[in-house]
Design a protein around this motif. Structure first.
Motif, short mmCIF file in Angstrom:
data_model
loop_
_atom_site.label_atom_id
_atom_site.label_comp_id
_atom_site.label_asym_id
_atom_site.label_seq_id
_atom_site.Cartn_x
_atom_site.Cartn_y
_atom_site.Cartn_z
N SER A 21 -0.03 -1.38 -0.87
CA SER A 21 0.83 -0.30 -1.33
C SER A 21 0.07 0.88 -1.94
CB SER A 21 1.82 -0.84 -2.37
OG SER A 21 1.13 -1.50 -3.42
N GLY A 22 -1.26 0.80 -1.96
CA GLY A 22 -2.05 1.86 -2.56
C GLY A 22 -2.66 2.79 -1.53
N PRO A 23 -2.99 4.04 -1.91
CA PRO A 23 -3.57 5.00 -0.97
C PRO A 23 -5.06 4.79 -0.78
CG PRO A 23 -3.37 6.01 -3.12
CD PRO A 23 -2.77 4.64 -3.25
N ASP A 24 -5.58 5.26 0.36
CA ASP A 24 -7.02 5.35 0.53
C ASP A 24 -7.47 6.75 0.11
OD1 ASP A 24 -6.51 7.11 2.71
OD2 ASP A 24 -6.39 5.41 4.09
N LEU A 25 -8.78 6.99 0.16
CA LEU A 25 -9.29 8.28 -0.31
C LEU A 25 -8.84 9.44 0.57
CD1 LEU A 25 -12.97 7.47 -1.40
CD2 LEU A 25 -11.04 8.07 -2.87
N GLU A 26 -8.71 9.20 1.86
CA GLU A 26 -8.27 10.28 2.74
C GLU A 26 -6.86 10.74 2.36
OE1 GLU A 26 -6.91 10.70 7.36
OE2 GLU A 26 -8.91 9.83 7.02
N THR A 27 -5.99 9.79 2.10
CA THR A 27 -4.63 10.14 1.69
C THR A 27 -4.62 10.84 0.34
OG1 THR A 27 -3.79 8.23 2.91
CG2 THR A 27 -2.32 9.21 1.28
N LEU A 28 -5.41 10.34 -0.59
CA LEU A 28 -5.44 10.92 -1.93
C LEU A 28 -5.91 12.37 -1.90
CD1 LEU A 28 -5.15 9.86 -5.01
CD2 LEU A 28 -7.64 10.13 -5.01
N PHE A 29 -6.99 12.64 -1.16
CA PHE A 29 -7.56 13.98 -1.15
C PHE A 29 -6.79 14.95 -0.26
CE2 PHE A 29 -11.80 11.84 -2.15
CZ PHE A 29 -11.75 12.19 -3.49
N LEU A 30 -6.33 14.48 0.90
CA LEU A 30 -5.87 15.40 1.93
C LEU A 30 -4.40 15.26 2.31
CD1 LEU A 30 -8.98 15.16 4.28
CD2 LEU A 30 -8.55 16.77 2.42
N LYS A 31 -3.74 14.22 1.81
CA LYS A 31 -2.33 14.01 2.17
C LYS A 31 -1.51 13.69 0.93
CE LYS A 31 -3.86 12.14 6.62
NZ LYS A 31 -3.86 10.96 7.52
N LYS A 32 -1.79 14.39 -0.13
CA LYS A 32 -1.12 14.16 -1.40
C LYS A 32 0.39 14.20 -1.25
CE LYS A 32 -0.48 16.35 -5.93
NZ LYS A 32 -0.87 17.50 -6.79
N ASN A 87 4.00 9.23 -8.98
CA ASN A 87 3.51 8.24 -9.95
C ASN A 87 2.28 7.51 -9.41
OD1 ASN A 87 3.69 6.50 -12.37
ND2 ASN A 87 4.26 4.93 -10.86
N ILE A 88 2.33 7.15 -8.12
CA ILE A 88 1.18 6.47 -7.50
C ILE A 88 -0.03 7.40 -7.47
CG2 ILE A 88 0.30 5.52 -5.33
CD1 ILE A 88 3.08 4.41 -4.80
N TYR A 89 0.21 8.66 -7.14
CA TYR A 89 -0.88 9.64 -7.10
C TYR A 89 -1.54 9.76 -8.47
CZ TYR A 89 -3.35 14.10 -6.68
OH TYR A 89 -4.31 15.08 -6.69
N VAL A 90 -0.75 9.89 -9.51
CA VAL A 90 -1.28 10.04 -10.87
C VAL A 90 -2.10 8.82 -11.27
CG1 VAL A 90 -0.64 10.20 -13.31
CG2 VAL A 90 0.50 11.65 -11.62
N ARG A 91 -1.58 7.64 -10.96
CA ARG A 91 -2.30 6.41 -11.32
C ARG A 91 -3.62 6.29 -10.56
NH1 ARG A 91 1.53 1.29 -10.86
NH2 ARG A 91 -0.48 0.33 -11.37
N ALA A 92 -3.60 6.62 -9.27
CA ALA A 92 -4.81 6.52 -8.45
C ALA A 92 -5.88 7.51 -8.92
CB ALA A 92 -4.48 6.75 -6.99
N VAL A 93 -5.45 8.73 -9.25
CA VAL A 93 -6.39 9.75 -9.74
C VAL A 93 -6.99 9.32 -11.08
CG1 VAL A 93 -6.55 12.10 -10.66
CG2 VAL A 93 -5.38 11.68 -8.49
#
Length: 425
Positions: A135-146, A152-158
């Motif tokens: 259920s968590g993002p990879d780095l590509e999603t975090l950086f380029l597909k926010k 909430n998931i984005y904030v926690r991952a960052v």
């Protein structure tokens, strides 16, 4: 559960429902099979065999399939070669298991969050920890597909990205690293590195390159931009400029890595000063080996080079005993292994020491110069000692040994091998 088809060859062989639900390892690699939940696979295990339970396919790369399995009542990930043949001219599929295994050791030693290895059956399979990461993002999603992520998931991952950057700080290069191979676990609230090859490279200077380079993300962004239709608005790729959020994150990560490297070097220097004093006063080869085996908690290439210098130049203790116990972190980087081979072969060396030296690391693609090739050849052809069966097998198969030297070994094996046994390649 839906049937999952694993393709082990380019020619598809579909197996129907009449196929038994228990597979042998060798047959499993040769065929295309359907995995049903609770199917069984009989795998080689230590000196015997072990029946494990299969559930589904977790992932598939060019060389390896990863299966969801149960091993000794524990849910695990089973890494299997996609075939039992050659992947290309230089490498068999099983070689990439060795790459994963060797690469994991130095990553774990330096504190990078990676799946634990429970069991490695050499040239067969690896059983590793199954992580809760779906259920968590990879780095590509975090950086380029926010935009595709829940806020909430984005904030926690960052929030946990800084910790991951500190873990990666010792490395200037993690082999075969790309953005989809690092993933955030919501359940454990941390980032994991999932896949790699060897050999990784450690930093020497604080400003050396980093494993997660900004240029890597920019290149992926450019690929995405080119692939998108011109009227797409979903990822804001029209101008080929990375999102401001991604730029800020990457600039911050570089700053964190730089600061972490300063801490690593400071701690390493204090540790090394004390370590060198103890090595100098070591009274036995066992004490010497014990001292070089335990490095600083986290370390740079400078630490490795310093200890390698000592191993190469020392003359107080039995070199063969040291080679038999040499810690892997000293040769994890192919450059360091090649240096060890290059410099030790310039010294007086027995044929058994040479065989031990060449067996320290499985060599897949590593170019050596003509001078080193000739030194190894001369050490073999000048040998007047008994060549054991084990040494024979190492030398006759090793890519650093010339065909001339291998032919010499074959010609003289009946004279120089224990008990006069002749061994064929």
């Amino acid at each position: 559960m839906m049937n999952l088809i694993i393709v082990f060859h380019f020619i598809f062989l579909f197996v129907g429902q009449s196929w038994a639900n228990e597979f042998r390892y060798a047959d499993f690699l040769k065929s295309t099979v359907k995995i049903e939940d609770h199917d069984k696979l009989l795998i080689p295990y230590k000196d015997g065999e072990l029946l494990i339970e299969l559930h589904s396919l977790l992932g598939a790369g060019n060389t390896t399939n990863v299966l969801d399995a149960t091993f000794k009542n524990k849910r695990v990930a089973l890494r299997l070669p996609k075939s039992n043949g050659q992947f290309n001219t230089y490498s068999a599929y099983v070689d990439f298991l060795e790459n994963y295994y060797q690469g994991q050791m130095i990553l774990e030693m330096q504190g990078v969050s990676v799946p634990k290895i429970f069991h490695y059956e050499k040239d067969k399979y690896i059983i590793v920890e199954k992580l809760s990461i779906n259920s968590g993002p990879d780095l590509e999603t975090l950086f380029l597909k926010k935009e595709t992520l829940d806020e909430n998931i984005y904030v926690r991952a960052v929030a946990r990205l800084d910790d991951f950057a500190r873990e990666l700080a010792p490395f200037s290069l993690i082999k075969d690293f790309h953005l989809k191979q690092a993933r955030y676990s919501l359940e454990e609230d941390k980032w994991y590195l999932l896949d790699w090859m060897d050999s990784h490279e450690l930093f020497t200077d604080i400003e050396d390159s980093v494993a997660l380079e900004k240029r890597t993300v920019e290149q992926k962004y450019e690929e995405l931009a080119q692939a998108m239709n011109s009227d797409s608005e979903s990822l804001d790729l029209k101008n080929h400029d990375m999102p401001d959020d991604a730029n800020r994150l990457l600039n911050n990560l570089k700053k964190i890595i730089t600061e972490e490297r300063k801490i690593i070097l400071e701690t390493e220097n204090e540790f090394l000063t004390e370590k060198l004093q103890k090595i100098e006063s070591a009274k036995s080869v066992e004490e010497f080996i014990d001292l070089i085996t335990s490095p600083a908690p986290r370390f740079s290439r400078h630490y490795v080079e310093t200890i390698l210098d000592i191993v190469i130049e020392q003359s107080r203790f039995d070199r063969l005993k040291i080679l038999e116990k040499i810690p892997f972190y000293l040769i994890s980087d192919n450059q360091d292994y090649l240096r060890l081979v290059t410099e030790l072969t310039q010294k007086e060396m027995t044929i058994h020491e040479l065989a031990e030296l060449l067996s320290l690391k499985k060599v897949r693609i590593m170019n050596i110069n003509w001078e080193l090739t000739m030194r190894i050849q001369k050490l073999i052809t000048d040998n007047q000692n008994i060549l054991s069966a084990a040494d024979y097998e190492i030398l006759i198969k090793h890519p650093f040994v010339t065909n001339y030297a291998k032919n010499w070994i074959e010609k003289n094996s009946s004279c120089y091998t224990k008990m006069g046994h002749h061994f064929s390649r």
